[in-house]
Design an enzyme around this catalytic site. Structure first.
Site, short mmCIF file in Angstrom:
data_model
loop_
_atom_site.label_atom_id
_atom_site.label_comp_id
_atom_site.label_asym_id
_atom_site.label_seq_id
_atom_site.Cartn_x
_atom_site.Cartn_y
_atom_site.Cartn_z
N LYS B 78 1.97 5.70 -6.22
CA LYS B 78 1.26 4.87 -5.23
C LYS B 78 1.23 5.62 -3.90
O LYS B 78 2.26 6.18 -3.49
CB LYS B 78 2.00 3.53 -5.09
CG LYS B 78 1.28 2.52 -4.20
CD LYS B 78 2.05 1.18 -4.14
CE LYS B 78 1.30 0.12 -3.35
NZ LYS B 78 2.00 -1.18 -3.30
N SER B 161 -0.95 -5.36 -4.16
CA SER B 161 -1.55 -4.19 -3.57
C SER B 161 -1.51 -2.94 -4.45
O SER B 161 -2.28 -2.01 -4.21
CB SER B 161 -0.85 -3.87 -2.25
OG SER B 161 0.47 -3.45 -2.46
N SER B 185 3.26 -7.46 -5.03
CA SER B 185 2.35 -6.31 -5.20
C SER B 185 2.60 -5.44 -6.42
O SER B 185 1.80 -4.56 -6.72
CB SER B 185 2.40 -5.42 -3.96
OG SER B 185 1.65 -6.00 -2.92
#
Lengths: 100, 493
Positions: B78, B161, B185
């Protein structure tokens, strides 16, 4: 909440934006005030919760901050530190003139 | 030869150890898959050269009989984790050109154990969002499209997210990915794409080198195709780090060893407050199914109450913006990232931050600044911290009656890009089931539980006691077994 029920107007938005150092064009301020008011109205429901005598929770970690010896444990590479700056000269960060 | 990109991490490790294929072959297959997946927009930066170099080193270790725990596993990272010398953006314009001179602790740990980096994955800007639509680099598409023919031209969100992480693992173009979870998330996107997402206990994984959003909530975790893989990856990610002041100094157990499949007599809490108004019947059905699965394995469902559940979201939307307004004060155009000149220093700050932050980030910074400002601090921030204590207390009491809690992960399946975009609060409601445990710092995992009527994946969430990821993984393993093999998303075919 317990203070006068917050209703943000464009002027307050301009003030917060300045505190947050984000330029918000005047034409956006009223719309933004409306958006923020909606969120603030929604969080008003927290007033229903009885929190008398409840200690505020500042961290979920059930530990006090660790201590360590007061010694230099890192550093000595100014090139790396300033590498990402838009305007760096001789290991300094440059900014527009602040003092006349 | 088997399709290398369809193997789980445990299977791929076995294949490498038994010399059925090489780490280079595995990584090459993934590098190709990453290129083919560009239309999904899951990666911000691809790093094939790094990946192939790491794979080569892995092959040398396998040949020498010195393989590491995750040797040769091609991961997506990420783009919230700082990676030394590799562009790190947090999906924000304000971090333009930022090449960290250091490596985050979690990625260091993964590389120490032999992991390979395919690239940096897209996300909501600064991890603020539940649909991966706030990224400066554009939205990520879900590899799932669902049964509804109207969905085919519509594009579905992967959740957020950690949307790029979710899409890449589900779409078979990363064997696993790192995620971070502040209010859901990791777990909500895992549910939206049909994979496993584990948010460990706050303090289990170091936050050092992860771009901060809300420091009292942020926690890194694995996003994988199986529960076993989550255990293997957490093993490498977790551990004490003196550089994170809230990192917890306690031993990391053998997580994979917890997957015994034996949950006889375990008490599974079913919180009555999680039956929210307007919840789709499908979500209710899958939840019931989960209860039945665990009962069949010998667990005992117990009805519990978490009375302050409905206050979790409004609490979160005071605490998280407050912390974000403070954390994001560092982006000023001086030391790194974007700089927009102005007539003086203050003007430069204001111009830089106006140009650099997207709308959702700006909204949260302003809310945070307001609730922390003089005259409002007590009414908003202090009040929210007190309610947060009540929410945490709910869980402490519940765990007197049960060992683990079972809930749906999200109140819906994946929705289309463009939906829920006009009303921030409608978007915030996505995290209604994940936020309470975040506020309490508890571990949670989302496990795929099959498809809903609309042909889209739905996840079940398990919540555990602090630092009891082992029970969480054990129960998750049972759910996974009961749910059976999961279908592949249409993108994979």
């Amino acid at each position: 909440m317990s203070v006068d029920k917050a209703t943000l107007d464009a002027k307050t938005v301009a003030k917060i934006a300045h505190l947050a150092r984000i330029k918000v064009p005047e034409e956006d301020q009223a719309g933004l005030a409306q958006e923020l008011n909606k969120i603030l109205d929604w969080v008003e429901q927290l007033n229903e919760v009885d929190t008398d005598g409840v200690a505020p929770m500042t961290s979920v970690a059930a530990q006090t901050l660790r201590r360590r010896d007061d010694v230099v444990s890192d550093g000595g590479y100014p090139d790396k530190v300033v590498k990402n700056a838009t305007d760096a000269a001789e290991h300094f960060f440059s900014v527009p003139k602040v003092v006349e | 030869m088997t399709n290398l990109t369809h193997l789980s991490m445990a299977e791929a490790l076995e294949g490498l150890r038994s010399k059925q294929f090489t780490a280079t072959e595995l990584t090459e297959a993934y590098v190709k898959a990453v290129e083919a997946a560009r239309p999904l927009n899951a990666f911000i930066t691809e790093t094939p050269e790094i990946a192939l170099r790491q794979a080569k080193a892995a092959d040398e270790r396998y040949a020498a009989g010195k393989a590491l725990p995750l040797d040769g596993m091609p991961l997506g990272i990420k783009d919230l984790f700082c990676t030394e010398g590799v562009l790190t953006t947090a999906a924000s314009h304000i971090l333009d050109g930022f090449h960290p001179p250091y490596e985050s602790t979690v990625t260091s740990n993964l590389f120490r154990d032999g992991a390979v980096m395919l690239g940096k994955l897209n996300l909501d800007e600064f991890a603020m969002g539940s649909a991966n639509i706030t990224s400066h680099y554009g939205p990520v598409l879900n590899p799932w499209t669902g049964k509804d023919p109207a969905n085919a031209p519509r594009k579905l969100v992967p959740g957020g997210s950690s949307g790029g992480s979710a899409a890449s693992v589900s779409g078979r173009f990363a064997i696993a990915a790192t995620g971070t979870d502040t209010g859901g998330s990791i777990r909500q996107p895992a549910s939206f794409v049909g994979i496993v997402g584990l948010k460990p206990t706050y303090g289990r994984c170091s936050r050092w080198g992860i771009v901060a959003f809300a420091s009292s909530l942020d926690q890194a975790g694995p996003m994988t195709r199986t529960v076993k893989d989550a255990a293997l990856m957490l093993q490498s990610m977790a551990g004490f780090d003196p550089k994170d002041s809230t990192s917890v100094d306690m031993p990391v157990p053998d997580f994979a060893a917890a997957l015994t499949g034996d949950i006889r007599g375990l008490r599974v809490g079913i919180p009555r407050e999680y039956r929210v108004d307007g919840m789709p019947a499908e979500v209710e059905r899958v939840w019931q199914q989960g209860i039945e699965w665990l009962k069949a394995a010998g667990a005992v469902p117990v009805e519990i109450s978490l009375p302050h559940t409905k206050y979790a979201l409004p609490t979160y939307y005071i605490v998280a913006p407050a912390e974000c307004s403070s954390n994001l004060a560092r982006y000023d155009g001086v030391r790194f990232g974007l700089r927009v000149e102005g007539k003086d220093l203050k003007d430069m700050y204001e111009n830089t931050r106006a140009a650099g932050f997207g709308k959702e980030v700006r909204r949260r910074i302003l809310i945070g600044t307001y609730v922390l400002s003089a005259g409002y601090y007590d009414a908003y921030y202090l009040k929210a911290q007190k309610v947060r204590a009540r929410i945490a207390e709910d869980f402490t009491k519940a765990y007197e009656q049960c060992d683990v809690i079972l809930t749906p992960t999200a109140p819906s399946t994946a929705f289309a890009i463009g939906e829920k975009q006009d009303d921030p609060i409608a978007m915030y409601l996505n995290d209604v089931f994940t936020v309470p445990a975040s506020l309490a710092g508890l571990p949670g995992i989302s496990v795929p539980a099959g498809l809903a009527n609309d042909g889209l994946p739905l996840g079940l969430q398990l919540l555990g006691r602090p630092f009891d990821e082992e029970t969480l993984l054990r129960v998750a393993g049972v759910l996974e077994q009961a749910a059976g093999p999961q279908p592949l998303p249409p993108y994979v075919g």
